[in-house]
Design an enzyme around this catalytic site. Structure first.
Site, PDB file in Angstrom:
ATOM      1  N   LYS A   1       0.498  -1.495  -0.037  1.00 48.77           N
ATOM      2  CA  LYS A   1      -0.272  -0.174  -0.241  1.00 48.77           C
ATOM      3  C   LYS A   1       0.607   1.523   0.556  1.00 48.77           C
ATOM      4  O   LYS A   1       1.861   1.360   0.209  1.00 48.77           O
ATOM      5  CB  LYS A   1      -0.469  -0.003   0.889  1.00 48.77           C
ATOM      6  CG  LYS A   1      -1.813   0.856   0.842  1.00 48.77           C
ATOM      7  CD  LYS A   1      -2.869   1.044   2.476  1.00 48.77           C
ATOM      8  CE  LYS A   1      -3.882   1.925   2.526  1.00 48.77           C
ATOM      9  NZ  LYS A   1      -4.826   1.805   3.864  1.00 48.77           N
TER      10      LYS A   1
ATOM     11  N   SER B   1      -9.963   2.255   2.744  1.00 48.80           N
ATOM     12  CA  SER B   1      -8.865   2.685   2.151  1.00 48.80           C
ATOM     13  C   SER B   1      -7.804   2.459   1.640  1.00 48.80           C
ATOM     14  O   SER B   1      -7.339   2.317   0.480  1.00 48.80           O
ATOM     15  CB  SER B   1      -8.049   3.872   2.581  1.00 48.80           C
ATOM     16  OG  SER B   1      -7.059   3.219   4.069  1.00 48.80           O
TER      17      SER B   1
ATOM     18  N   SER C   1      -9.792  -0.465   7.127  1.00 46.92           N
ATOM     19  CA  SER C   1      -9.028  -0.281   5.952  1.00 46.92           C
ATOM     20  C   SER C   1      -8.577  -1.488   4.834  1.00 46.92           C
ATOM     21  O   SER C   1      -7.979  -1.542   4.056  1.00 46.92           O
ATOM     22  CB  SER C   1      -7.648   1.082   5.761  1.00 46.92           C
ATOM     23  OG  SER C   1      -8.551   2.022   5.204  1.00 46.92           O
TER      24      SER C   1
HETATM   25  N1  GLN Z   1     -12.553   4.717   7.005  1.00 51.72           N
HETATM   26  C1  GLN Z   1     -12.399   5.146   7.362  1.00 51.72           C
HETATM   27  C2  GLN Z   1     -12.323   6.681   7.414  1.00 51.72           C
HETATM   28  O1  GLN Z   1     -12.437   6.571   6.175  1.00 51.72           O
HETATM   29  C3  GLN Z   1     -11.278   4.773   8.280  1.00 51.72           C
HETATM   30  C4  GLN Z   1      -9.929   4.118   7.199  1.00 51.72           C
HETATM   31  C5  GLN Z   1      -8.621   3.513   7.278  1.00 51.72           C
HETATM   32  O2  GLN Z   1      -8.491   3.114   8.356  1.00 51.72           O
HETATM   33  N2  GLN Z   1      -7.624   3.870   7.240  1.00 51.72           N
HETATM   34  O3  GLN Z   1     -11.273   6.481   8.700  1.00 51.72           O
END
Ligand code: GLN
Length: 493
Positions: A87, A162, A186
């Protein structure tokens, strides 16, 4: 099917076996994955940066090293020559790390994240850096400054986020495994949307050094792959104390748990009523309940439980995460990293660089976070959120005196359409209701395939465990995967 197409069908275990017994070289395998990426990446867009030259160099040196070590009768590192995707919020020396943001478009870190370094020491080959919502803020990759990733099961849908690029890369067989990060879901939510297996370990299990920070008290590195066994292999290698991250601790992981004879008899699985709420897609609930029945059939004991503070997880997270993000992102100022929009005077450089470099969701969160931390509102918002966070954690601590793990859905729905949440950030935040609590409590979570809906989209289920007890989650999911075939289905590209 050509030999090369077959190579991309390999999961981590099969790839390692083929490399170990000399049936294929790392170069052949790496070329096969690179070819598949070239053929389908324009449809899927799983990567922000691919690194074909570097990958082939790494593959050649892995092949040389294997030959040398074999001749000398020495031990060969376990993942030597295995291709992996990473990532784009994790630092790989010399490869740009954009975090899905224009502000870091040209940023090339001069070091490796600790977890990446450990995998490089174990011999992996880096295929590229996967797409992510900007600074990991999002649930769909739609917040990436580099365009959305398409779900390999349905190109009109998001892969989740994400770590959507990582999940799509694994589902599309661009890579047998990928690293992701999980601040509020994410790793687990994109794993669920793409029909792959993903772990968010206990906070402190894997070093965050070289993970570009979003919410430091919530961020964890995680692993995505097609089977839980593969996830375990990579997870183990990345875990452990790191003197560069003072929140890591050295806790042993019990012996290989994904192996024949693994026994889940008598393990107590709690099913929390707060995770089966109104608005959940009926097919998601049905599949998760069917999976729970399967666990019962396999010998686990199922207990109805309650985690009473669950409903506060969403507001608490959306105060704490933006608060921490607003502090973490203060370092991107035009001076040290990446983009500098103007250098007229200092103030102008700060504001113009940040104005031009950050996208709308990141700006929204910086504003929310700065507000929550401001002198007049700190107690009312941030302070209060921290107190409720303690209650959420206490829910977990207390329930784990009566159950060994908690079973729940990963997300209320299957993959939604690209653009489906329009400009409604709240609808997007709701995607995270079932994943946020584990981050707030710091406990481990594991997502794995448990069915399909009527549109043939994967449905994931989630297990959450005690601090540092990833082993029980892995064992349960392993036994589940031995007796089900959801995880073996892959999309046709
Ligand atoms: N969707 C959540 C956010 O927008 C979690 C994102 C994540 O785990 N990086 O913060």
């Amino acid at each position: 099917m050509s030999e090369k197409t077959k190579l991309t069908d390999f999961n981590v275990k099969e790839a390692m076996d083929a490399l170990t017994n000399g049936r294929v070289s790392s170069r052949e395998m790496t070329e096969a994955f690179l070819d598949r990426i070239s053929a389908h990446e324009s449809d899927i867009h799983a990567f922000i940066t691919t690194t074909p030259e570097m990958a082939l160099e790494m593959a050649d040196s892995a092949d040389d090293k294997r030959a040398r070590l074999k001749n000398a009768g020495e031990t060969v590192p376990s993942l030597l020559g295995l291709p992996i995707a990473i990532k784009d919020v994790l630092c790989v020396d010399g490869v740009r790390a954009t975090c899905g943001s224009k502000i870091l478009e040209q940023f090339k870190p001069p070091f490796n994240a600790t977890a990446v370094q450990k995998l490089l020491d174990a011999g992996i080959v880096v295929l590229g850096k996967t797409n992510t919502d900007e600074f990991a803020m999002g649930s769909s990759t739609e917040n990436s400054a580099y365009g959305v990733t398409h779900n390999p099961w349905d190109m009109d849908r998001v892969p989740g986020g994400s770590s959507g690029g990582s999940a799509a890369a694994v589902a599309a067989k661009f890579s047998p495994a990928a690293l992701g990060t999980d601040t509020g879901g994410s790793v687990r939510q994109p794993a669920s949307f793409c029909g792959v297996t993903g772990i968010k370990p206990t906070y402190g299990r894997i070093s965050r050094y070289g993970l570009i920070a979003y919410g430091s008290s919530l961020d964890t590195m995680g692993v995505l792959a097609r089977t839980v066994e593969d996830v375990e292999t990579i997870f183990r290698l990345t875990a452990g104390f790191d003197e560069r991250d003072s929140t890591t601790i050295d806790m042993p992981i019990s012996d290989a748990v994904c192996r024949e004879g693994a026994d889940i008899k008598g393990l107590r699985i709690g099913v929390p009523k707060e995770y089966f709420i109104e608005g959940i897609q009926p097919e998601v609930e049905q599949s998760v309940r069917a999976a729970v029945d399967k666990f019962r059939e396999l010998g686990a004991e199922i207990i109805d439980i309650s985690l009473p503070h669950t409903e506060y997880a969403l507001p608490v997270y959306y105060l704490i995460a933006p608060a921490e993000a607003s502090a973490n992102l203060a370092r991107f100022d035009g001076v040290r990293y990446g983009l500098r929009a103007s250098d007229e005077n200092m103030m102008q450089m700060f504001t113009e660089s940040r104005g031009a470099g950050f996208g709308p969701e990141v700006k929204r969160r910086i504003m929310l976070g700065t507000y929550a931390l401001s002198a007049g509102y700190y107690d009312a918002y941030y302070g209060q959120a921290q107190k409720v966070r303690t209650l959420i954690r206490a829910d977990f601590d207390s329930i784990f005196t009566t159950v060994d793990v908690i079973a729940a859905p990963v997300a209320p729905t299957t993959a939604f359409k690209i653009g489906g949440h329009g400009d409604d950030p709240l609808a997007m935040y709701l995607e995270d209701v079932f994943t946020l609590p584990a981050n707030l409590a710091g406990v481990p979570g594991l997502a794995f395939p448990a069915g399909f809906d009527s549109s043939e989209l994967p449905i994931g289920m989630q297990l959450m465990g005690k601090h540092f007890d990833e082993a029980t989650l892995l064992k349960l999911a392993y036994v589940f995967q031995q007796h089900t075939s959801w995880h073996l289905k892959t999309p046709v590209l």
